[in-house]
Design an enzyme around this catalytic site. Structure first.
Site, PDB file in Angstrom:
ATOM      1  N   LYS A 182       0.866  -1.179   0.000  1.00  0.00           N
ATOM      2  CA  LYS A 182       0.000   0.000   0.000  1.00  0.00           C
ATOM      3  C   LYS A 182       0.902   1.227   0.000  1.00  0.00           C
ATOM      4  O   LYS A 182       1.465   1.609   1.025  1.00  0.00           O
ATOM      5  CB  LYS A 182      -0.911   0.016   1.234  1.00  0.00           C
ATOM      6  CG  LYS A 182      -2.039   1.009   1.065  1.00  0.00           C
ATOM      7  CD  LYS A 182      -2.283   1.955   2.208  1.00  0.00           C
ATOM      8  CE  LYS A 182      -1.312   2.995   2.556  1.00  0.00           C
ATOM      9  NZ  LYS A 182      -1.246   4.198   1.715  1.00  0.00           N
ATOM     10  N   GLU A 258      10.390   0.831  10.064  1.00  0.00           N
ATOM     11  CA  GLU A 258      11.388   1.850   9.699  1.00  0.00           C
ATOM     12  C   GLU A 258      10.718   3.196   9.947  1.00  0.00           C
ATOM     13  O   GLU A 258       9.900   3.647   9.141  1.00  0.00           O
ATOM     14  CB  GLU A 258      11.783   1.709   8.222  1.00  0.00           C
ATOM     15  CG  GLU A 258      12.486   0.405   7.903  1.00  0.00           C
ATOM     16  CD  GLU A 258      13.917   0.338   8.415  1.00  0.00           C
ATOM     17  OE1 GLU A 258      14.447   1.377   8.854  1.00  0.00           O
ATOM     18  OE2 GLU A 258      14.493  -0.753   8.398  1.00  0.00           O
ATOM     19  N   CYS A 292      14.320  10.366   6.285  1.00  0.00           N
ATOM     20  CA  CYS A 292      14.307   9.966   7.698  1.00  0.00           C
ATOM     21  C   CYS A 292      15.678  10.096   8.326  1.00  0.00           C
ATOM     22  O   CYS A 292      15.787  10.284   9.529  1.00  0.00           O
ATOM     23  CB  CYS A 292      13.792   8.543   7.818  1.00  0.00           C
ATOM     24  SG  CYS A 292      14.674   7.428   6.725  1.00  0.00           S
ATOM     25  N   GLU A 389      10.794  16.250  13.820  1.00  0.00           N
ATOM     26  CA  GLU A 389      11.452  15.956  12.548  1.00  0.00           C
ATOM     27  C   GLU A 389      11.147  17.119  11.610  1.00  0.00           C
ATOM     28  O   GLU A 389       9.990  17.354  11.265  1.00  0.00           O
ATOM     29  CB  GLU A 389      10.824  14.670  11.984  1.00  0.00           C
ATOM     30  CG  GLU A 389      11.820  13.660  11.538  1.00  0.00           C
ATOM     31  CD  GLU A 389      11.169  12.419  10.956  1.00  0.00           C
ATOM     32  OE1 GLU A 389       9.980  12.137  11.240  1.00  0.00           O
ATOM     33  OE2 GLU A 389      11.844  11.723  10.204  1.00  0.00           O
TER      34      GLU A 389
HETATM   35  P1  NAP Z   1       3.105   8.443   7.545  1.00  0.00           P
HETATM   36  O1  NAP Z   1       2.130   9.527   7.647  1.00  0.00           O
HETATM   37  O2  NAP Z   1       3.392   7.623   8.754  1.00  0.00           O
HETATM   38  O3  NAP Z   1       2.583   7.509   6.355  1.00  0.00           O
HETATM   39  C1  NAP Z   1       3.301   6.388   5.920  1.00  0.00           C
HETATM   40  C2  NAP Z   1       2.346   5.401   5.314  1.00  0.00           C
HETATM   41  O4  NAP Z   1       1.430   4.970   6.302  1.00  0.00           O
HETATM   42  C3  NAP Z   1       1.512   5.967   4.159  1.00  0.00           C
HETATM   43  O5  NAP Z   1       1.337   4.960   3.207  1.00  0.00           O
HETATM   44  C4  NAP Z   1       0.193   6.290   4.859  1.00  0.00           C
HETATM   45  O6  NAP Z   1      -0.914   6.295   3.995  1.00  0.00           O
HETATM   46  C5  NAP Z   1       0.091   5.139   5.825  1.00  0.00           C
HETATM   47  N1  NAP Z   1      -0.789   5.385   6.959  1.00  0.00           N
HETATM   48  C6  NAP Z   1      -1.077   6.564   7.557  1.00  0.00           C
HETATM   49  N2  NAP Z   1      -1.926   6.357   8.580  1.00  0.00           N
HETATM   50  C7  NAP Z   1      -2.195   5.030   8.621  1.00  0.00           C
HETATM   51  C8  NAP Z   1      -3.004   4.204   9.445  1.00  0.00           C
HETATM   52  N3  NAP Z   1      -3.716   4.688  10.451  1.00  0.00           N
HETATM   53  N4  NAP Z   1      -3.036   2.889   9.190  1.00  0.00           N
HETATM   54  C9  NAP Z   1      -2.325   2.365   8.182  1.00  0.00           C
HETATM   55  N5  NAP Z   1      -1.535   3.091   7.355  1.00  0.00           N
HETATM   56  C10 NAP Z   1      -1.463   4.415   7.591  1.00  0.00           C
HETATM   57  O7  NAP Z   1       4.535   8.946   7.047  1.00  0.00           O
HETATM   58  P2  NAP Z   1       4.854   9.838   5.779  1.00  0.00           P
HETATM   59  O8  NAP Z   1       4.493  11.243   6.113  1.00  0.00           O
HETATM   60  O9  NAP Z   1       4.327   9.245   4.535  1.00  0.00           O
HETATM   61  O10 NAP Z   1       6.443   9.670   5.698  1.00  0.00           O
HETATM   62  C11 NAP Z   1       7.314  10.422   6.427  1.00  0.00           C
HETATM   63  C12 NAP Z   1       7.777   9.638   7.655  1.00  0.00           C
HETATM   64  O11 NAP Z   1       8.384   8.426   7.255  1.00  0.00           O
HETATM   65  C13 NAP Z   1       8.850  10.381   8.415  1.00  0.00           C
HETATM   66  O12 NAP Z   1       8.609  10.283   9.793  1.00  0.00           O
HETATM   67  C14 NAP Z   1      10.123   9.638   8.045  1.00  0.00           C
HETATM   68  O13 NAP Z   1      11.154   9.746   8.983  1.00  0.00           O
HETATM   69  C15 NAP Z   1       9.626   8.249   7.914  1.00  0.00           C
HETATM   70  N6  NAP Z   1      10.544   7.440   7.090  1.00  0.00           N
HETATM   71  C16 NAP Z   1      11.324   6.514   7.712  1.00  0.00           C
HETATM   72  C17 NAP Z   1      12.223   5.768   6.968  1.00  0.00           C
HETATM   73  C18 NAP Z   1      13.096   4.746   7.627  1.00  0.00           C
HETATM   74  O14 NAP Z   1      13.670   3.933   6.921  1.00  0.00           O
HETATM   75  N7  NAP Z   1      13.233   4.725   8.939  1.00  0.00           N
HETATM   76  C19 NAP Z   1      12.320   5.965   5.595  1.00  0.00           C
HETATM   77  C20 NAP Z   1      11.518   6.919   4.989  1.00  0.00           C
HETATM   78  C21 NAP Z   1      10.617   7.654   5.760  1.00  0.00           C
HETATM   79  P3  NAP Z   1      -1.476   7.689   3.394  1.00  0.00           P
HETATM   80  O15 NAP Z   1      -0.475   8.126   2.440  1.00  0.00           O
HETATM   81  O16 NAP Z   1      -2.764   7.327   2.780  1.00  0.00           O
HETATM   82  O17 NAP Z   1      -1.619   8.616   4.570  1.00  0.00           O
END
Ligand code: NAP
Length: 486
Positions: A182, A258, A292, A389
């Site tokens: 997804k 992650e 990240c 962040e």
């Molecule tokens: P996010 O808001 O947590 O969303 C990530 C994914 O989760 C998206 O596909 C989102 O779908 C989905 N999602 C959101 N709420 C959900 C729920 N209640 N149940 C199931 N899925 C849900 O993060 P983001 O804003 O896309 O990405 C930025 C974050 O990712 C930052 O905190 C960054 O540090 C982290 N990140 C970490 C790594 C690592 O390797 N550690 C790598 C890259 C990014 P929708 O798009 O539909 O909301």
């Protein structure tokens, strides 16, 4: 130049489930926009729970045959995917830039990085091994048999639309697992394109499924509640990660997490400042700061603070901001309005508390979600940007006078993903490597992502590793057999 959308035909802007490209059961769609203009570039299928479970159905049914496919055959399909991505790099890169905003050069870098996971895990697929040994007390033998964990659910973020999926799909397929991905609602097109490439490469139906949806919460929780799902791998915010870990607990799922980071970048007075500046530019500005592992806090030892700040601000101020597809652009659009507003508020908060803007700091007028490269000094310890962040092109500089002091500050966060240290003193570098509470440390290097290295965080930045040999272990269970042999 042709429209980057031409690479993804309208029939492939739909759900990839089994051997079909199909509309959502409710026929709903949602719009994907170009963050540099705010304009809609495509409509994609908006799956609901029924579609998610249909994907799980085919992934479960495909599991036995895929697990039994000879490792060499699975490996060759991964190699074919690597080759296709490499050959079509320019098309994929343009699509990434269009839906995510990063400059084309960065998107090309992401394609090379993402493709490399397929090559790496093609090589790992044929090296999955068990053990056979005599029990210490004698009398019987111990045999370990690695087995694929089963159907996997992947939830990925928007910041690396290809690579974050690639580093889950490649090891899962190498291990013999089937998958449902997804992708983030803001960047679903690249993942659909990857599914199309893998279909063309000959990956059997049901092994790679992609479910695009604006209803992440409902669809993912239904998948996690179904006993056929055996593994969740999530990349995204710590906040959502906590929610998914709770849901995964009900089915005692294998999980890889992650999550978010808050990396400290430490420049010691003995560092080669040219190296430190190059490293800081990469660690801060790769992916427009939307990474990240981005340097979130820049700590500079007092004797070199002034020189480092002046040279860093000069380089940040010289970057050109614009549409990622335009020539010469270094800094593209951020993902959305909320992101720009958040960054603007973090800068205002720091300034209110006494920080000084050296360069940038003012969001431009006009369409698209842009924010200029910004450097702040005299940032007080209670500034919110040192805890949150930033996820954008903003660098707070803080001075330090002792290693113990900066180590304590660097570790004073719930996150533990990455850290960076610039010094010419080997012992100092090793003390920081041992003392920093992070899963990764860059020593005199701002670029640490590498498919052959174990990527992952500690503390609330995550669980498990992606890439490297450890990456495939996340998709393998081990059955042990005790064999009587007096
Ligand atoms: P996010 O808001 O947590 O969303 C990530 C994914 O989760 C998206 O596909 C989102 O779908 C989905 N999602 C959101 N709420 C959900 C729920 N209640 N149940 C199931 N899925 C849900 O993060 P983001 O804003 O896309 O990405 C930025 C974050 O990712 C930052 O905190 C960054 O540090 C982290 N990140 C970490 C790594 C690592 O390797 N550690 C790598 C890259 C990014 P929708 O798009 O539909 O909301």
């Amino acid at each position: 130049m042709s429209d980057p959308m031409n690479v993804l035909a309208p029939e492939h802007r739909r759900l990839r489930i089994g051997d079909a490209w199909r509309d959502a059961a409710g026929a709903a769609t949602f719009a994907v926009e170009d963050p540099a203009t705010g304009k809609t570039i495509a409509e994609v299928a908006d799956a609901d729970v029924v579609d998610g479970l249909a994907a799980l159905d085919v992934a479960s049914k495909a599991m036995a045959e895929w697990a039994a496919t000879p490792p060499r055959e699975r490996s060759e399909l991964l190699t074919a995917t690597y080759r296709a991505l490499t050959e079509r790099s320019e098309e994929v890169a343009r699509l990434i830039t269009l839906e995510m905003g990063k400059p084309l050069a960065e998107a090309r870098g992401e394609v090379a990085y993402g493709a490399e996971f397929f090559r790496w895990f093609a090589e790992e697929a044929v090296r999955v091994e068990g053990r056979y040994n005599t029990a210490p007390a004698g009398g019987y033998r111990i045999l370990t048999v690695p087995k694929p964990v089963g159907p996997c659910v992947f939830v990925t973020p928007w910041n690396f639309p290809l690579a974050m999926g690639a580093r889950k799909i490649a090891p899962a397929l190498a291990a013999g697992c089937t998958t449902i991905t997804k992708p983030a609602a803001q960047t679903p097109l690249t993942m659909l394109f990857l599914a199309r490439i893998m279909e063309e490469a000959g990956v059997p139906p049901g092994v790679v499924n992609v479910v695009t949806t604006r209803r992440a919460g409902e669809v993912v929780s239904a998948l996690l509640a179904d006993r056929r799902t055996r593994k969740l791998s999530f990349t995204g915010s710590t906040e959502v990660g906590r929610v998914l870990l709770r849901q995964a607990a009900d089915n005692v799922l294998r999980t890889s997490m992650e999550l978010g980071g808050n990396a400290a970048l430490i420049v010691c007075a003995d560092a080669d400042l040219d190296v430190a500046l190059d490293g800081a530019m990469v660690a801060k500005m790769r992916n427009i700061g939307e990474s990240c592992i981005a340097a979130n806090r820049v700590y500079v030892e007092e004797p070199v603070r002034e020189e480092f700040t002046a040279r860093f601000a000069q380089r940040m101020g010289a970057l050109s901001v614009g549409h990622g597809l335009d020539d010469g652009v270094d800094v593209g659009a951020l993902i959305d309005e909320a992101s720009v507003t958040k960054i603007d508020e973090l800068v205002a908060d720091a300034v209110d508390r006494g920080a000084r803007v050296v360069v940038g700091g003012e969001r431009p007028d006009g369409p698209g979600y842009f924010y200029p490269p910004t450097v702040l000094v005299d940032v007080p310890e209670d500034a919110r940007m040192l805890e949150a962040e930033i996820f954008g092109p903003v660098a707070p500089i803080i001075s330090f006078t002792s290693d113990d002091e900066v180590m304590a500050k660097a570790n004073d966060t719930e996150h533990g993903l990455a850290g960076y240290v610039f010094t010419r003193d080997l012992q100092r570098a090793l003390r920081f490597t041992e003392g920093l509470e992070t899963g990764m440390v860059g020593i005199n290097r701002g670029l640490i992502s590498d498919p052959s290295a174990p990527f992952g965080g500690v503390k609330q930045s995550g669980i498990g590793k992606e890439g490297s040999h450890e990456g495939i272990l996340e998709y393998l269970d081990v059955t042990y057999a005790a064999i009587d042999l007096p």
